[in-house]
Design a protein around this motif. Structure first.
Motif, PDB file in Angstrom:
ATOM      1  N   LYS A 199       0.540  -1.391   0.171  1.00 34.51           N
ATOM      2  CA  LYS A 199       0.214  -0.056  -0.444  1.00 34.51           C
ATOM      3  C   LYS A 199       0.737   1.226   0.058  1.00 34.51           C
ATOM      4  O   LYS A 199       1.893   1.567   1.044  1.00 34.51           O
TER       5      LYS A 199
ATOM      6  N   ASP B 146      -7.451  -3.741  -5.421  1.00 35.38           N
ATOM      7  CA  ASP B 146      -7.600  -3.414  -4.076  1.00 35.38           C
ATOM      8  C   ASP B 146      -8.968  -4.511  -3.131  1.00 35.38           C
ATOM      9  O   ASP B 146     -10.115  -4.462  -3.789  1.00 35.38           O
TER      10      ASP B 146
ATOM     11  N   ARG C 284      -2.363   0.283  -4.121  1.00 41.24           N
ATOM     12  CA  ARG C 284      -1.475  -0.768  -4.076  1.00 41.24           C
ATOM     13  C   ARG C 284       0.116  -0.801  -5.386  1.00 41.24           C
ATOM     14  O   ARG C 284      -1.191  -0.378  -6.241  1.00 41.24           O
TER      15      ARG C 284
END
Length: 499
Positions: free
Chosen positions: A345, A499, A377
């Motif tokens: 991240k 994500d 990410r």
């Protein structure tokens, strides 16, 4: 030399196009859909073939009640004939029992033999009649059943079709009985259901609902779950192939599942390892070349400092600086394409603010507006290198840079804008991203004369685009138009959220 008939060729092409349209309409485009369709179609075809057994069995059951009634009447007929004292009495019995639905005739000689290969219905009905007669009389009677089938309400012989549209199908029987010590008796009879009837269409509806529809729904549900489970390794292989372009050092695929899937996973892992080894060998080669070039470059610098002419000394310094910059940029390209860091991240807002702060400390005008909703990410070092190249290009060709951030939830859009002369349209999409392609000569002022400030090695945008591809995103360049003229260049980096 002959040529094909034009109308025939046109018809063939029309049929081919029609078949292609039908195929696209009914043949799924995914392997999952095709497997489900094949399983459902196979079940349906098998059910159609086996449904004849159900109908034949139901036909036998529908014929069972008329056959039992007919057998009981036959037993009573035999009993009355055996008790008749003479031929006249037997004739009176036949006359009293006979009517349009029960016809009796004495046969002279030997009657026809039973069918050599009787159907299942005929065998079952013959056995039923013989069993009922034996039970009623106590002794067996030779029975030759020639025909036994159903008639619909209109008196037509329609076989199992009479089950669909008749409220009270009747049995039609043709039999020969060997009456002991009297001879052969031919009987043709029509026996009903004794008050029992089936509603029109009820049987076919019940069959289609409970056997076809419910089974079809069950098979489809099982096929959806089973095929989806069976194709899970292939979906995993697809995701791995998509992720390979972003991170070649991702974890290898687990070699589990059926033999074909294990073989595919093994081949994929072997290909991934070969690519890793190939990139590593290329990086080692370029690093070795870079190391070997530093020694002669250092000697050239020392000799350049010994030149008596300051002008020549300064020009040679510039050439040597450019050579070293090209060597470093070539290594940067390799590092930009090859991702060796962990996927993590990233606080993109802090990264952009840090780039802007570093540029302002160096006396350059860089501003940032907008913010992300959440971290993204990616690969922090590679992403920073790509953004730094975009900011450096904006400063080099526009004198200043403005970074605008927009987060729509599905992806993050980072636009780096400058106030330079833009790029010619013919090089805006692909040529500008080619390695060592310098855009200084393409970014001119409004009058088209003069050349913008030169600089760079022509690898900055190549690295930035490679970084975007490694994150599954895109990099596009667009000339910004204001008041009918080019007011600068916008470089938009789109980073999807995975994500």
């Amino acid at each position: 030399m002959t040529t094909p008939d034009a109308p025939t060729c046109g018809l063939q092409r029309g049929l081919q196009r029609g078949w292609q349209r039908v195929k696209r309409a009914f043949w799924p485009d995914t392997l999952f859909g095709r497997l489900v369709l094949i399983l459902a179609a196979g079940m349906f075809a098998g059910q159609l073939l086996t449904s004849t057994i159900w109908f034949d069995t139901h036909d036998n059951r529908t014929l069972e009640i008329p056959a039992r009634l007919f057998a009981s009447r036959l037993a009573d007929t035999v009993r009355l004939l055996e008790r008749a004292p003479d031929a006249a009495a037997r004739a009176s019995v036949l006359s009293a029992l006979g009517d349009d639905r029960y016809q009796l005739h004495w046969v002279q000689g030997t009657p026809p033999a039973a069918p050599p290969a009787p159907s299942l219905t005929l065998r079952a009905t013959s056995g039923l009649i013989e069993g009922v007669i034996r039970k009623r009389l106590g002794t067996p009677i030779e029975v030759r059943l020639l025909d036994a089938h159903l008639r619909d309400d209109d008196g037509r012989h329609r076989g199992i079709l009479s089950l669909f549209d008749s409220r009270m199908p009747t049995g039609d029987f043709h039999v020969f009985l060997n009456i002991p010590q009297q001879g052969w008796l031919e009987i043709q009879s029509k026996e009903g259901q004794a008050g029992m009837h089936s509603e029109r269409g009820e049987l076919v509806f019940d069959y289609l609902l409970r056997i076809y529809l419910l089974r079809f729904a069950a098979v489809c549900a099982i096929a959806f779950v089973g095929v989806r489970f069976a194709l899970a390794p292939l979906r995993q292989l697809t995701r791995a192939a998509q992720a390979l372009g972003r991170n070649i050092h991702r974890a290898p695929l687990p070699e589990t599942g059926p033999q074909e899937v294990r073989s595919a996973a093994h081949s994929f892992n072997a290909m991934q390892q070969q690519l890793i080894d190939s990139f590593a060998q290329r990086a080692r080669f370029l690093a070795a070349v870079s190391h070997d070039l530093r020694s002669p470059l250092t000697r050239l610098r020392l000799r350049a400092e010994m030149l008596p002419d300051p002008a020549w000394r300064e020009r040679l310094r510039g050439d040597l600086d450019e050579m070293e910059a090209m060597v470093r940029a070539t290594l940067d390209v390799v590092q930009g394409v090859e991702v060796t860091e962990a996927h993590q991240k990233i606080d993109l807002d802090s990264m952009l603010e840090g780039l802007a702060a570093d540029a302002r400390e160096a006396g350059q005008a860089v501003s940032v507006s907008g913010a992300t909703r959440a971290p993204v990410r990616g690969f922090a070092r590679n992403l920073k290198r790509g953004l730094q190249n975009l900011v450096d290009n904006a400063i080099r060709y526009g004198g200043a840079a403005h970074i605008a951030v927009r987060d729509d939830g599905d992806s993050v859009h980072v636009t780096v804008s400058d106030n330079g002369p833009g790029i010619a349209d013919d090089a805006l999409r692909e040529r500008v991203f080619e390695p060592y392609f310098r855009i200084a000569s393409l970014r001119r002022d409004d009058g088209g004369e003069g050349e913008a400030q030169a600089g760079g090695t022509g690898l900055g945008l190549t690295i930035a685009r490679s970084v975007a591809a490694a994150h599954g995103g895109t990099l596009t360049l667009v000339n910004r138009i204001e008041q009918g003229r080019i007011a600068g260049l916008d470089a938009e980096l789109v980073l999807p959220r995975d994500d």
